[in-house]
Design an enzyme around this catalytic site. Structure first.
Site, PDB file in Angstrom:
ATOM      1  N   GLU A   1     -25.893  54.995 -17.767  1.00  0.00           N
ATOM      2  CA  GLU A   1     -26.439  53.797 -17.110  1.00  0.00           C
ATOM      3  C   GLU A   1     -25.721  52.577 -17.680  1.00  0.00           C
ATOM      4  OE1 GLU A   1     -30.712  51.776 -15.896  1.00  0.00           O
ATOM      5  OE2 GLU A   1     -30.587  53.852 -16.565  1.00  0.00           O
TER       6      GLU A   1
ATOM      7  N   GLU B   1     -27.861  53.818 -11.681  1.00  0.00           N
ATOM      8  CA  GLU B   1     -27.525  52.397 -11.579  1.00  0.00           C
ATOM      9  C   GLU B   1     -26.313  52.022 -12.438  1.00  0.00           C
ATOM     10  OE1 GLU B   1     -31.116  50.241 -12.354  1.00  0.00           O
ATOM     11  OE2 GLU B   1     -32.092  50.945 -10.538  1.00  0.00           O
TER      12      GLU B   1
ATOM     13  N   GLU C   1     -35.962  56.393  -5.722  1.00  0.00           N
ATOM     14  CA  GLU C   1     -37.065  55.602  -6.268  1.00  0.00           C
ATOM     15  C   GLU C   1     -37.709  54.837  -5.119  1.00  0.00           C
ATOM     16  OE1 GLU C   1     -35.947  53.024  -9.504  1.00  0.00           O
ATOM     17  OE2 GLU C   1     -34.669  54.561 -10.437  1.00  0.00           O
ATOM     18  N   TYR C   2     -39.033  54.814  -5.104  1.00  0.00           N
ATOM     19  CA  TYR C   2     -39.763  53.983  -4.146  1.00  0.00           C
ATOM     20  C   TYR C   2     -41.190  53.806  -4.649  1.00  0.00           C
ATOM     21  CZ  TYR C   2     -42.444  57.870  -2.026  1.00  0.00           C
ATOM     22  OH  TYR C   2     -43.317  58.910  -1.800  1.00  0.00           O
TER      23      TYR C   2
ATOM     24  N   ASN D   1     -37.541  42.053 -25.994  1.00  0.00           N
ATOM     25  CA  ASN D   1     -38.333  43.146 -25.452  1.00  0.00           C
ATOM     26  C   ASN D   1     -38.425  42.990 -23.939  1.00  0.00           C
ATOM     27  OD1 ASN D   1     -40.945  41.672 -24.684  1.00  0.00           O
ATOM     28  ND2 ASN D   1     -40.662  41.052 -26.822  1.00  0.00           N
TER      29      ASN D   1
ATOM     30  N   ASN E   1     -45.079  51.376 -15.647  1.00  0.00           N
ATOM     31  CA  ASN E   1     -44.836  51.559 -14.211  1.00  0.00           C
ATOM     32  C   ASN E   1     -45.437  52.849 -13.675  1.00  0.00           C
ATOM     33  OD1 ASN E   1     -41.480  50.692 -15.104  1.00  0.00           O
ATOM     34  ND2 ASN E   1     -43.055  49.271 -14.477  1.00  0.00           N
TER      35      ASN E   1
END
Length: 612
Positions: free
Chosen positions: A143, A191, A256-257, A316, A323
């Site tokens: 990533e 990503e 992802e969603y 941070n 999530n």
């Protein structure tokens, strides 16, 4: 069994390969995770056993058809979640009991696939996914978010010097995990943009393992280095557009969603109405599974879920590690009920007089300021603050995402959180022996107009600053019934509104709540498919949902009527009237301002009344 020559031109493991044939094997799938025990015995020339190893093996075939990913020849529907490794006390330390708890909870909620985000995970996790039956995307630990702000530095995916390091991580993943039946897709990372190095990674995997396909979202999710279209957070109409593109033969699976941060996961119904009916759409992975908070003892001696900054750590990411569909201890969020409902593989529909059952598993192969209402019941006070229009609610985490373009920023630009009410008129329209009809016109103004002194301003000035005009009619009957009709006229330049409704406050003892509507758990207009209409009872205490970072919560959808009762049996009854649709209702012992101010659930301070 027989061995084949170790000679190979592909980089990677160069040991012997064993080949054999099993007649009529029981195939592995998420629905039927059949496994065989493979035992390998190494003997010396005299026949004595030198070493013995065993492992469980699943037999299955991954293939593709136009716009379809197939498992054992059947199109598979991916009802997935992204999963970080996380333990509520030990952080990234893995405990098998916690992994088992994840899989049991996933299975109980119709989840059949997991994306290892964003790194290869503990080896026991793969064995358990084989055993329980869980499709998996195994993802390389690559990533490059840091390079998004380093414009002067060439991106690693474009640098030949980084090709070896990226390939090393991909090779390590594939060689370690290749024997696990649960893995249906290899991911090149997360990503990390797109460049020639990704082509090298894709080429190596395709040469090494032709039994699986590739996943990679970077570069727009439609590059030659991915075998599935795998966008993240794409709108429903956009995934439909791709699925209907006749030139695109790859299936679309959202990597992802439905960002599950705090009180969230709305509109799953709209996604799955499209996924269940449009060829080419094969599901997706919700972001993500578990809130990554750590249990911490506070200075007051109470334990709470800690997140970024709570350990004196700087920099941070604050609460952006929260999530999940579950709390850190795997207690489900209310939204998990909605996930379970839309992810159910059996759909039962009533079409006219016919009950239709659709099996989508692979088992079958189918696919007012001027009026201060102080209401009393039997001389006991009920309301402490009268009924007024309400256009604000406590923010959720997802409201705040997007910086200056977030909903929170747009709402606060118009001061929705700081509104004042000005009575343009207040008229007694009718007064008889059985009813009083009062008509009120309210102008709602942003509270930040400090130069606008309402008492010293002309009506024209007040109207010019108003962002809402609200017409309210009160019909007050001698029986004690009060009917309130509100018509809201917003200014045309406003963003989508956080709320349109009414608010009042009740005396604190009216804490027994009973309603006829959707429940029993928290639900909202965009997240109510799992909730069932019925008559439910609870307490004010149990209405509250203890999200780690407080915000809007405790809602109940499609409410026809609701009562608030105290221990003495006194009761306030609120219902829809006439042709008005069912209500969205919530009640809280914490005020909206308190829910917004507190950084942790344990910091909330109860109000002196009940906000409804």
């Amino acid at each position: 069994m027989e061995t084949s020559s170790p000679y190979c031109t592909i980089i990677g493991f160069q040991g012997y390969k064993l080949k054999g044939k099993l007649d009529m094997p029981k195939l592995w799938s998420a629905e039927r995770p059949n496994l065989y025990v493979l035992v390998i015995v190494l003997k010396d020339a005299s026949g004595s056993i030198i070493e013995c190893e065993s492992c469980q093996v699943g037999i299955r075939q991954i293939s593709q058809a136009p716009k379809q990913l197939l498992v054992n020849g059947n199109a598979v529907m991916v009802r997935g979640v992204n999963r970080h490794e996380h333990h509520p006390r030990l952080g990234k330390t893995n405990v098998e009991a916690c992994m088992v708890k994840d899989l049991v909870l996933m299975k109980q909620n119709n989840i059949n696939a997991v994306r290892n985000s964003h790194y290869p995970q503990h080896t026991r996790w793969y064995e358990l996914c084989d055993l329980f039956g869980m499709y998996m995307i195994d993802e390389a630990n690559i990533e490059t978010h840091g390079f998004d702000v380093s414009k002067s530095v060439k991106h690693p995916t474009l640098e030949p010097m980084w090709a070896y390091h990226m390939l090393d991580r991909v090779i390590g993943m594939v060689e370690r995990d290749k024997n696990h039946a649960c893995i249906i897709l290899w991911s090149l990372g997360n990503e990390s943009g797109y460049g020639p190095n990704h082509s090298a990674l894709a080429g190596w995997i395709r040469g090494r393992d032709s039994s699986r396909f590739l996943h990679y979202e970077g570069g727009g999710s439609r590059t030659p280095s991915t075998d599935v279209i795998c966008p993240m957070y794409m709108r429903v109409w956009d995934i439909i557009k791709i699925a209907k593109d006749p030139t695109e033969l790859r299936p679309l699976i959202l990597c992802e969603y439905s960002h599950a941060m705090g009180n969230s996961n709305g509109n799953l119904k709209e996604y799955w109405e499209a996924i269940d009916t449009i060829p080419g759409l094969q599901g997706g992975f919700i972001w993500d599974w578990v809130d990554q908070g750590i249990l911490k003892l506070g200075s007051d001696g109470r334990k709470h879920w800690a997140y970024g900054g709570d350990f004196g750590d700087c920099p941070n990411d604050l609460n952006f590690c929260l999530n999940g569909l579950t709390w850190p201890d795997r207690t489900p969020h209310p939204a998990l009920n909605e996930v379970k409902y839309v992810y159910q593989p059996l759909k039962i529909l009533l079409i006219g007089d016919v009950v239709k059952v659709i099996d989508l598993t692979e088992l079958s192969g189918l696919r007012g300021e001027c009026i201060d209402e102080f209401i009393r019941v039997q001389d006991s006070p009920v309301m402490t603050k009268g009924i007024l229009p309400c256009f604000w609610r406590a923010l959720t985490d997802n409201d705040k995402g997007g910086g200056s373009q977030s909903y929170a920023s747009k709402w606060k630009e118009f001061s929705f959180d700081d509104l004042t009410f000005h009575a343009e008129s207040c008229l007694l329209k009718e007064l008889s022996s059985h009813v009083a009809h009062v008509e009120v016109v309210l102008l709602v103004l942003p509270g930040h107009h400090e130069n606008l002194k309402i008492e010293n301003s002309s009506e024209a000035e007040v109207k010019d600053k108003a962002i809402f005009k609200v017409d309210i009619n009160y019909f007050i009957y001698g029986t004690g019934d009060v009917i309130v009709e509100c018509i809201v006229n917003p200014r045309t330049d406003l963003p989508p509104l956080p709320r349109v409704g009414v608010e009042f406050h009740l005396e604190k003892s009216f804490n027994q709540i009973k309603w006829y509507g959707k429940g029993p758990f928290e639900c909202y207009p965009d997240r109510k498919e799992a909730a069932q209409v019925g008559v439910y009872e609870t307490t004010l205490q149990d209405m509250h949902v203890p999200y780690i970072v407080p915000g809007e919560c405790a809602g109940r959808a499609d409410v026809r009527w609701v009562t608030f009762e105290n221990d003495a049996g006194l009761c306030l009854f609120v219902s829809c009237y006439g042709g008005s649709p069912p209500m969205q209702m919530n009640a809280s012992k914490y005020g909206t301002a308190e829910l917004e101010k507190a950084a942790h659930n344990e910091e909330l301070v109860e109000c002196d009344d009940i906000e409804v």
